[in-house]
Design an enzyme around this catalytic site. Structure first.
Site, PDB file in Angstrom:
ATOM      1  N   LEU A  58       0.859  -1.188   0.000  1.00 43.04           N
ATOM      2  CA  LEU A  58       0.000   0.000   0.000  1.00 43.04           C
ATOM      3  C   LEU A  58       0.896   1.239   0.000  1.00 43.04           C
ATOM      4  O   LEU A  58       1.623   1.488   0.958  1.00 43.04           O
ATOM      5  CB  LEU A  58      -0.889   0.035   1.243  1.00 43.04           C
ATOM      6  CG  LEU A  58      -1.624  -1.251   1.649  1.00 43.04           C
ATOM      7  CD1 LEU A  58      -2.566  -0.955   2.822  1.00 43.04           C
ATOM      8  CD2 LEU A  58      -2.379  -1.858   0.483  1.00 43.04           C
ATOM      9  N   GLY A  59       0.851   1.988  -1.096  1.00 46.05           N
ATOM     10  CA  GLY A  59       1.668   3.201  -1.190  1.00 46.05           C
ATOM     11  C   GLY A  59       2.903   2.960  -2.032  1.00 46.05           C
ATOM     12  O   GLY A  59       3.699   2.079  -1.716  1.00 46.05           O
ATOM     13  N   THR A  89       8.177   7.076  -2.009  1.00 44.27           N
ATOM     14  CA  THR A  89       9.615   6.803  -1.976  1.00 44.27           C
ATOM     15  C   THR A  89       9.899   5.399  -1.459  1.00 44.27           C
ATOM     16  O   THR A  89      10.500   4.579  -2.161  1.00 44.27           O
ATOM     17  CB  THR A  89      10.328   7.838  -1.078  1.00 44.27           C
ATOM     18  OG1 THR A  89      10.015   9.145  -1.586  1.00 44.27           O
ATOM     19  CG2 THR A  89      11.833   7.653  -1.098  1.00 44.27           C
ATOM     20  N   LYS A 124       6.809   4.764  11.897  1.00 40.78           N
ATOM     21  CA  LYS A 124       7.196   4.918  13.317  1.00 40.78           C
ATOM     22  C   LYS A 124       6.142   5.651  14.121  1.00 40.78           C
ATOM     23  O   LYS A 124       5.903   5.338  15.284  1.00 40.78           O
ATOM     24  CB  LYS A 124       8.554   5.606  13.419  1.00 40.78           C
ATOM     25  CG  LYS A 124       8.603   6.983  12.791  1.00 40.78           C
ATOM     26  CD  LYS A 124       9.876   7.238  12.012  1.00 40.78           C
ATOM     27  CE  LYS A 124       9.791   6.588  10.657  1.00 40.78           C
ATOM     28  NZ  LYS A 124      10.797   7.023   9.689  1.00 40.78           N
ATOM     29  N   GLU A 142      10.439  -3.385  11.486  1.00 44.76           N
ATOM     30  CA  GLU A 142      11.886  -3.128  11.519  1.00 44.76           C
ATOM     31  C   GLU A 142      12.239  -1.766  10.931  1.00 44.76           C
ATOM     32  O   GLU A 142      13.086  -1.038  11.466  1.00 44.76           O
ATOM     33  CB  GLU A 142      12.625  -4.232  10.736  1.00 44.76           C
ATOM     34  CG  GLU A 142      14.131  -4.058  10.632  1.00 44.76           C
ATOM     35  CD  GLU A 142      14.833  -4.161  11.988  1.00 44.76           C
ATOM     36  OE1 GLU A 142      14.745  -5.223  12.614  1.00 44.76           O
ATOM     37  OE2 GLU A 142      15.449  -3.160  12.416  1.00 44.76           O
ATOM     38  N   GLU A 154      12.714  18.377   5.319  1.00 45.09           N
ATOM     39  CA  GLU A 154      11.412  18.571   4.681  1.00 45.09           C
ATOM     40  C   GLU A 154      11.075  20.064   4.622  1.00 45.09           C
ATOM     41  O   GLU A 154      11.629  20.864   5.379  1.00 45.09           O
ATOM     42  CB  GLU A 154      10.313  17.886   5.515  1.00 45.09           C
ATOM     43  CG  GLU A 154      10.560  16.446   5.853  1.00 45.09           C
ATOM     44  CD  GLU A 154       9.954  15.497   4.847  1.00 45.09           C
ATOM     45  OE1 GLU A 154       9.263  15.965   3.922  1.00 45.09           O
ATOM     46  OE2 GLU A 154      10.191  14.285   4.973  1.00 45.09           O
ATOM     47  N   LYS A 197      10.894   6.859  17.518  1.00 48.35           N
ATOM     48  CA  LYS A 197      11.788   5.698  17.454  1.00 48.35           C
ATOM     49  C   LYS A 197      12.260   5.315  18.859  1.00 48.35           C
ATOM     50  O   LYS A 197      12.381   4.130  19.183  1.00 48.35           O
ATOM     51  CB  LYS A 197      12.975   6.015  16.541  1.00 48.35           C
ATOM     52  CG  LYS A 197      12.549   6.278  15.089  1.00 48.35           C
ATOM     53  CD  LYS A 197      13.667   6.926  14.282  1.00 48.35           C
ATOM     54  CE  LYS A 197      13.212   7.239  12.866  1.00 48.35           C
ATOM     55  NZ  LYS A 197      14.183   8.094  12.140  1.00 48.35           N
ATOM     56  N   GLY A 221      15.912   6.905   3.748  1.00 43.34           N
ATOM     57  CA  GLY A 221      16.140   6.860   2.310  1.00 43.34           C
ATOM     58  C   GLY A 221      15.386   5.720   1.664  1.00 43.34           C
ATOM     59  O   GLY A 221      15.007   4.756   2.323  1.00 43.34           O
TER      60      GLY A 221
END
Lengths: 433, 433
Positions: free
Chosen positions: B9-10, B13, B106, B130, B191, B206, B305
């Site tokens: 889903l999606g 990036t 997260k 993960e 951003e 996190k 990334g």
């Protein structure tokens, strides 16, 4: 299942640590992870070794390991005896008895992995070996699980604490190899017989294991080029320092896309001071992976010692116990690790590298020119030269080359060393960028 | 099982990277690992995003994610939409449909973990995450598997690439925060709305996730003290440098044996130049674990990334697929991650640390003495002082303290700041040894 029963073979340093850690964690494993692990047997001939270790009340101590591993109710045999003699026989027998095996024994996996993994596959049990590479750092798990989405293109590793300690001390104190080794032995960082460490064999075992996992073929220790650190002098380390490098013993694995062979070797290298591995000092270890998707990932930590190694052994025991609970003995297939599927290692001659060359020559006019000419005729370009003003009759000339093939360098050195101005073999250290 | 079918889903990036990596690795997973994975669905509203990505011939592209996750033949739903709105709804629905879920989200895990893990446990499926911490570096796997034999006593982590890049640039160039942020935005390292990164929220998400795993209780993000990096000045970074320190934004988790609460927080710290985390620069991340058995273990690599994050997502997909093959949905129990089992976080006031304090004061005789006296009356010992010869009327006085409690320091500062010689709030940075 009432309980998953463990037999630990060997209660030496790592065995003792493993027993202590299991004893401490068993209730956590039961209550929080739902794993009914039980330390059923400890096998140890030297009962003196067990005096310091408290055991669960329901653990049976035996002198004869065969009793433990043949016991009907044992599910996981943990081999912490070491070496490739009795340990190999016991692991074979355990696998034949359809017991899962966990080991910390790098020599056993590197030399007899093909025989043992084949047997484990045939018997439908697992052979786990996280502690064989990098002690408490996750290396096997990182290759087989965390980076499973990647093609791992290279591994560069500092995985022998003894050599790293000796080289760190030589670098810091300007001391020579022999004195530093003796001091390391006095402090317990080197064995009475240090051969396996300082000649690179231990690093070689670990490098061969990782190379096999990377390639999905058996990379034989015996086929791998291995050089230790005995030949490194205080002079080389000092020269390296002045040029902005440190000298480390590393395991190197490089895989080129599309190539069927793998470049796997162990030797000292010069690493630039800003290389991520350059600051890994003393007995610490680090393994730098380069994955095609993830890029560089490094794990760093204590690569040996009682409790760090026990930590890895216990993580394997938990993994195997989770497999047993799920009847999932094929979770991580190792069927490729066979003699029949042996990898070809890249020929030394084809290695490409930059080189540090230290020539020992007569202090006469024209010697440097002759060396430079010979390198040039073999297609080797010089990046920098260092020769110091000196009154003595024999001097060192240090040359750093640009990238050249090992064959061309060796050919050039042979020619140079035949010259009467050259007084000793040339020191050659590869530069890893 | 004919095939294990995945719905991604999606296709932004990380989604795009995951699709690329799956497409490349599917045949390896099938042939070498015996995992019949298939990319059954890709759900993406912006069909433009898919133009650059090649898909397997048997992949169905849908605009409506619900179609993909409700499809009868889908086993694993991979949520790569992000945020806590629609993503939360879709993950809930997927779990209700008894699909295993893999996510890189997260914020979702930190804020809604209790609801989602409870639901997953109830439905007998797994929720893997993960990629939510540390991108391509194995962090969750290291806590839950590799170090499972340890009580992990502390985690110190640099896990936000944007902040680490900004602080590295400020350190290297002596630049101020606002200019460096703008440059980072221009280069794509920050951003357009950088709030979540620079105010510490992303690090907080996190850190809360890791703290929960460490303690075996739910550590709430909302209860955690979080400070970002906006208040750091070029002057502080320069002072730190002259004192032999660098400033980093870190997540801190400390667990004391026998204590029921956990010390979990996010704020800038001063790290001595020889601290292992001090050299982790630019966008790179590192997580340093301290296990009671293993000692210090660090993982280092790209924390974000496209492809590094995809690498972690794919490793989760393989783990879940291995679980599915073994019918082992309970391999890693997460039943403790519930609101009912919420952890108490150590009160700020009880934190003990060394402190860097920069006072902004009138350049008059007696001011330093007054500050020193006030610190002393609160039981705070001074380790070093730096005040420079200066003609201007307002100056900085920097004091490094020995270990003190946060309460005593805050009380002292309140008293000092009430004095008329003090011209601005005191800069406080904790020193992590």
């Amino acid at each position: 299942m009432d309980s998953i029963n463990i037999a630990v073979l060997g209660a030496g340093t790592v065995g003792g640590g493993t027993i202590k850690l299991l004893n401490k964690q068993l209730s956590f494993f039961q209550k929080k992870l739902g794993l009914p692990l039980r330390l059923a047997y400890v096998a140890e001939k030297n009962t003196f070794a067990l005096e310091e270790i408290s055991l669960p009340a329901d653990t049976t101590v035996v002198e004869d390991a065969e009793i433990a591993l043949r016991a009907k109710d044992v599910h996981i045999v943990v081999e912490l005896i070491g070496g490739t003699g009795i340990a190999r026989e016991l692991v074979r027998t355990a696998l034949e008895e359809k017991k899962h095996v966990v080991t910390a024994n790098k020599a056993l996996i590197a030399h007899h992995g093909p025989e043992l993994f084949s047997l484990a596959e045939k018997q439908g049990v697992s052979l786990y070996f996280e502690a064989s590479v990098g002690g408490g750092m996750p290396t096997i798990k990182t290759i087989r699980e965390a980076l499973v989405g990647n093609e791992i293109l290279s591994v560069t590793s500092i995985i022998n604490g003894t050599c790293n300690y000796i080289l760190s001390e030589m670098t810091e104190k300007g001391a020579d190899f022999n004195n530093t080794l003796r001091e390391a032995q006095r402090l317990g960082y080197a064995e009475a017989d240090p051969t396996l460490d300082i000649e690179g064999g231990d690093t070689g075992h670990k490098n061969a294991i990782m190379a096999s996992l990377l390639l999905g073929k058996y990379v034989s220790y015996d086929d791998m080029k291995i050089e230790g650190i005995k030949g490194l002098t205080a002079e080389d380390i000092a020269f390296a320092g002045r040029l902005g490098y440190v000298i480390k013993l590393v395991g190197i694995i490089k895989k080129r896309a599309g190539e069927k062979c793998i470049d796997a070797r162990v030797h000292p290298v010069m690493l630039s001071n800003d290389h991520i591995l350059a600051n890994v000092s003393d007995v610490l270890n680090a393994v730098l992976f380069e994955g095609d998707a993830v890029g560089p990932v490094m794990v760093y930590g204590p690569g040996a010692g009682e409790m760090p190694t026990a930590s890895a052994v216990v993580s394997d025991i938990v993994d195997v116990a989770r497999n047993i609970m799920a009847q999932d003995e094929k979770r991580i297939p190792m069927g490729y690790y066979t003699e029949a599927n042996k990898a070809t290692i890249t020929d030394d001659a084809e290695i490409e590298s930059r080189y540090y060359l230290r020539f020992t020559v007569n202090n006469k006019p024209g010697v440097l020119g002759k060396i430079a000419d010979t390198l040039a005729t073999h297609g080797i370009s010089i990046a920098s030269v260092m020769q110091e003003e000196n009154e003595v009759s024999i001097v060192s000339i240090v040359i750093l080359t640009f990238t050249a093939t090992e064959k061309n360098v060796k050919d050039a050195l042979q020619e140079i060393e035949a010259s009467e101005e050259v007084e000793a073999y040339t020191q050659l250290i590869r530069i890893e960028d």
